[in-house]
Design a protein around this motif. Structure first.
Motif, mmCIF file in Angstrom:
data_model
loop_
_atom_site.group_PDB
_atom_site.id
_atom_site.type_symbol
_atom_site.label_atom_id
_atom_site.label_comp_id
_atom_site.label_asym_id
_atom_site.label_seq_id
_atom_site.Cartn_x
_atom_site.Cartn_y
_atom_site.Cartn_z
ATOM 1 N N LEU A 184 -14.126 -4.119 12.828
ATOM 2 C CA LEU A 184 -13.524 -5.777 12.152
ATOM 3 C C LEU A 184 -12.215 -5.187 12.089
ATOM 4 N N LEU A 185 -12.263 -3.978 10.941
ATOM 5 C CA LEU A 185 -10.756 -3.352 10.036
ATOM 6 C C LEU A 185 -10.178 -3.848 11.815
ATOM 7 N N GLU A 186 -9.692 -3.356 12.887
ATOM 8 C CA GLU A 186 -8.875 -4.024 13.640
ATOM 9 C C GLU A 186 -8.482 -5.794 13.912
ATOM 10 N N MET A 187 -9.693 -6.293 13.816
ATOM 11 C CA MET A 187 -9.026 -7.681 13.630
ATOM 12 C C MET A 187 -8.422 -8.288 12.491
ATOM 13 N N LYS A 188 -8.586 -7.047 11.361
ATOM 14 C CA LYS A 188 -8.113 -8.010 10.563
ATOM 15 C C LYS A 188 -6.640 -7.527 10.273
ATOM 16 N N ALA A 189 -6.364 -5.897 10.898
ATOM 17 C CA ALA A 189 -4.774 -5.839 11.201
ATOM 18 C C ALA A 189 -4.563 -6.675 12.148
ATOM 19 N N GLN A 190 -4.685 -6.972 12.941
ATOM 20 C CA GLN A 190 -4.052 -8.133 13.970
ATOM 21 C C GLN A 190 -3.936 -9.428 13.678
ATOM 22 N N LEU A 191 -4.337 -9.378 12.179
ATOM 23 C CA LEU A 191 -4.954 -11.391 11.461
ATOM 24 C C LEU A 191 -3.691 -11.170 10.739
ATOM 25 N N GLY A 192 -2.785 -9.836 10.581
ATOM 26 C CA GLY A 192 -1.994 -9.586 9.558
ATOM 27 C C GLY A 192 -2.776 -9.775 8.371
ATOM 28 N N THR A 193 -1.786 -9.192 7.049
ATOM 29 C CA THR A 193 -2.431 -8.940 5.931
ATOM 30 C C THR A 193 -2.147 -10.029 4.874
ATOM 31 N N ASP A 194 -2.048 -11.343 4.984
ATOM 32 C CA ASP A 194 -1.944 -11.967 4.349
ATOM 33 C C ASP A 194 -2.726 -12.552 3.150
ATOM 34 N N GLU A 195 -4.352 -11.683 4.275
ATOM 35 C CA GLU A 195 -5.582 -12.388 3.532
ATOM 36 C C GLU A 195 -5.121 -11.519 1.899
ATOM 37 N N GLY A 196 -4.675 -10.714 2.171
ATOM 38 C CA GLY A 196 -5.092 -9.413 0.638
ATOM 39 C C GLY A 196 -3.617 -10.168 -0.075
ATOM 40 N N LYS A 197 -2.752 -10.823 0.456
ATOM 41 C CA LYS A 197 -1.957 -10.936 -0.484
ATOM 42 C C LYS A 197 -1.920 -11.671 -1.641
ATOM 43 N N HIS A 198 -2.331 -12.912 -1.252
ATOM 44 C CA HIS A 198 -1.924 -14.056 -2.318
ATOM 45 C C HIS A 198 -3.803 -13.768 -3.111
ATOM 46 N N LYS A 199 -4.630 -12.738 -3.000
ATOM 47 C CA LYS A 199 -5.352 -12.178 -4.068
ATOM 48 C C LYS A 199 -4.906 -11.143 -5.268
ATOM 49 N N PHE A 200 -3.571 -10.825 -4.876
ATOM 50 C CA PHE A 200 -3.072 -9.858 -5.209
ATOM 51 C C PHE A 200 -1.870 -10.302 -6.426
ATOM 52 N N VAL A 201 -1.985 -10.016 -7.505
ATOM 53 C CA VAL A 201 -1.296 -10.178 -8.644
ATOM 54 C C VAL A 201 -0.520 -9.445 -9.717
ATOM 55 N N LEU A 202 1.183 -9.836 -9.305
ATOM 56 C CA LEU A 202 1.800 -9.118 -9.484
ATOM 57 C C LEU A 202 2.639 -8.988 -11.296
ATOM 58 N N LYS A 203 2.097 -8.351 -11.860
ATOM 59 C CA LYS A 203 2.036 -8.454 -13.278
ATOM 60 C C LYS A 203 1.887 -6.498 -13.692
ATOM 61 N N THR A 204 2.878 -7.167 -14.933
ATOM 62 C CA THR A 204 2.119 -5.537 -16.430
ATOM 63 C C THR A 204 0.892 -4.806 -16.098
ATOM 64 N N PRO A 205 0.542 -4.352 -16.388
ATOM 65 C CA PRO A 205 -0.835 -4.135 -17.338
ATOM 66 C C PRO A 205 -0.913 -4.628 -18.605
ATOM 67 N N LYS A 206 -2.679 -4.716 -18.718
ATOM 68 C CA LYS A 206 -2.326 -5.663 -20.143
ATOM 69 C C LYS A 206 -1.787 -4.289 -20.390
ATOM 70 N N GLY A 207 -1.039 -5.677 -22.601
ATOM 71 C CA GLY A 207 -0.304 -4.315 -23.520
ATOM 72 C C GLY A 207 0.404 -3.605 -23.421
ATOM 73 N N ASP A 264 8.071 -4.957 -19.226
ATOM 74 C CA ASP A 264 9.389 -4.914 -18.995
ATOM 75 C C ASP A 264 10.601 -4.677 -19.582
ATOM 76 N N PHE A 265 11.356 -4.193 -19.563
ATOM 77 C CA PHE A 265 12.314 -4.859 -20.557
ATOM 78 C C PHE A 265 13.679 -4.847 -19.714
ATOM 79 N N GLY A 266 14.658 -6.031 -19.706
ATOM 80 C CA GLY A 266 14.967 -5.820 -18.744
ATOM 81 C C GLY A 266 16.774 -5.651 -19.354
ATOM 82 N N PRO A 267 18.062 -5.587 -19.138
ATOM 83 C CA PRO A 267 19.077 -5.221 -19.657
ATOM 84 C C PRO A 267 19.359 -5.702 -21.593
#
Length: 501
Positions: free
Chosen positions: A34-57, A60-63
């Motif tokens: 199963l892991l080998e099949m997932k690796a061949q498929l690529g990592t796209d499956e996990g990508k859309h589940k991961f939300v890029l954000k800062t933790p609650k509370g 970030d502080f920009g310039p």
């Protein structure tokens, strides 16, 4: 897609084998497949589940935000230094037992760290308890210090009001045995200076004393065992009406309705020296030794504050409680009264912007022999102050510079990169803040536009004719005026002109 369908089918096979409690080797073989099949498929499956954000509370502080923040820090640090404070730092985490039992009902907000094999640790909740630990550990009995650092609270914060789970505190404390109320008065003067300097709008600094509160609770019939928990209820009066606080005292904390009503008569009082005199004559409070002592010191404090000329912004307020367990004497809190709403659609509600008090017993908690070091201090609520400054600058549409560059080294013709590098190096070596564009042959217009966009006030232009004449053309961006300056005089000319900006 066929590949995704095959992965799902293989995942189903693994699940069935696990449910049927199949042989471990067979399960491992199918999992590997199963892991080998997932690796061949690529990592796209996990990508859309991961939300890029800062933790609650957190945020970030920009310039731009950092430029505003640095302005505020500069004003605060300069005030602390003006009053003769040294600076210290302590670890971001402490032994869990160092923090335990110091914060009353707020202890539940402490972040405990996972045991990493050895010591049980927690992230610091404030800078005061680590300071007390530092004094006791190093056997220091006399210091005036400031400390600016991040602290952590497992809260459900309202980030729009400048409340976070990770935030800076700016603390100033005076430790040592001194005559009554002199250091306390200086702490209040510091709050007054900082809030006036930052021009946050009208404010009031509420003051009270733990001894007056404890005396008041005693004469109102609150049992000793309930002092701290009733204190936590009174502390909510700046956020909720008296009726709700009364109902919490009676309903949740088991206080008699008569005692709650007597407390209600006192906690709605606020004023100045007149109120102190009135309470010194109060038939009940004046008979309580602790309250009388607190009122005597409060009277002395107001006399010193009168000499400092700041009593117009000070209010003796019997509803001020401050929930932390370690306070033993004077307590205070600065609150913004109103904002400049001219450019704002709705008023900014940010509450308390500074607080502090006297904590004479905290250092003794860490000393093996219980030796006490009296302390008084103030904490400036930099995150709330920053929220106000940020929103105010957005409303005013003022352009904020995020760099301190004094001059851009530019060229008017091609093939002058070496000359630009030579000149900028001379300027850097002389301590001038200078930039150049990272192109061999940038267009002059692009170089001038860069200055307009970033707020750089001067442009030092090198050209073939200028090189022959031994001069540099200095352009003032705001007025577009240009002057030829001899190369050896350029550094001084830049210093003079940028000191006027």
């Amino acid at each position: 897609m066929a590949e995704e369908a095959a992965v799902r089918a293989q995942a189903g096979t693994v699940r069935r084998l696990k449910q049927d409690k199949a042989d471990a080797d067979e399960i491992a073989k199918e999992v590997a497949k199963l892991l080998e099949m997932k690796a061949q498929l690529g990592t796209d499956e996990g990508k859309h589940k991961f939300v890029l954000k800062t933790p609650k509370g957190t945020r970030d502080f920009g310039p731009k935000e950092m430029a505003i923040r640095e302005r505020a820090f500069k004003a605060i640090i300069s005030c602390f230094k003006r009053h003769g404070a040294e600076v210290i730092d302590t670890p971001v985490f402490e032994l869990k037992e160092t923090l335990t039992g110091k914060y009353g009902e707020d202890s539940k907000l402490i972040y405990d760290l996972k045991d990493q094999g050895g010591e049980l640790l927690s992230l610091r909740y404030d800078l005061t308890v680590p300071f007390a630990r530092y004094l006791a550990m190093n056997k220091i009995t006399n210091i005036k210090r400031y400390h600016i650092a991040k602290v952590y609270r497992r809260d459900n914060p309202a980030m729009t009001r400048g409340r976070y789970r990770e935030f800076y505190q700016c603390d100033f404390d005076i430790a040592g045995q001194f005559d009554p109320m002199i250091p306390d008065a200086e702490c209040l003067k510091i709050v007054h200076e900082i809030l006036s300097d930052l021009q946050l709008g009208d404010f009031v600094i509420k003051v009270n004393d733990r001894r007056i509160l404890d005396g008041m609770f005693a004469v109102c019939g609150v049992p000793d065992s309930k002092f701290r928990t009733i204190c936590s209820s009174v502390d909510k009066l700046d956020k909720v009406p008296w009726e709700e606080v009364r109902s919490e005292m009676v309903g949740e904390k088991g206080l008699s309705p008569e005692a709650a009503d007597r407390i209600g008569e006192y906690v709605q009082l606020h004023g100045g020296l007149d109120l102190i005199e009135q309470l010194l004559q109060d038939p009940q409070l004046s008979q309580n030794k602790v309250a009388k002592e607190g009122l005597g010191d409060m009277k002395l404090l107001f006399e010193y504050l009168t000499l400092f000329g700041i009593t117009g912004k000070i209010s003796f307020d019997l509803s001020l409680a401050r929930g932390l367990d370690y306070y033993t004497g004077v307590i205070f809190e600065a609150v913004l009264l109103q904002q400049d709403h001219e450019h704002l659609e709705e008023p900014l509600s940010v509450g308390s912007v500074a607080g502090g008090g006297r904590y004479d017993g905290l250092v003794g908690m860490f000393d093996a022999k219980g030796r006490k070091v009296p302390c008084v201090g103030v904490s400036i609520g930099i995150e709330r102050i920053f929220s106000i400054l940020e929103q105010r600058l957005e409303a005013s549409e003022e352009k904020i510079r995020t760099t301190e560059t004094q001059v851009l080294v530019a060229s008017a013709q091609k093939k002058l990169l070496e000359e630009r590098l030579r000149l900028i190096s001379e300027l850097w070596d002389a301590g001038i803040k200078a930039e150049m564009l990272y192109k061999k042959n940038p267009k002059l217009l692009n170089q001038l536009q860069y200055c307009e966009e970033t707020g750089i006030p001067l442009v030092a232009i090198v050209g073939e004719q200028e090189l022959k004449d031994g001069v540099v053309k200095l352009r003032i961006v705001a007025s577009r005026e240009e002057v030829n300056v001899r190369r050896e005089s350029l550094v001084e000319e830049i210093r003079i002109r940028t000191s006027q900006c």
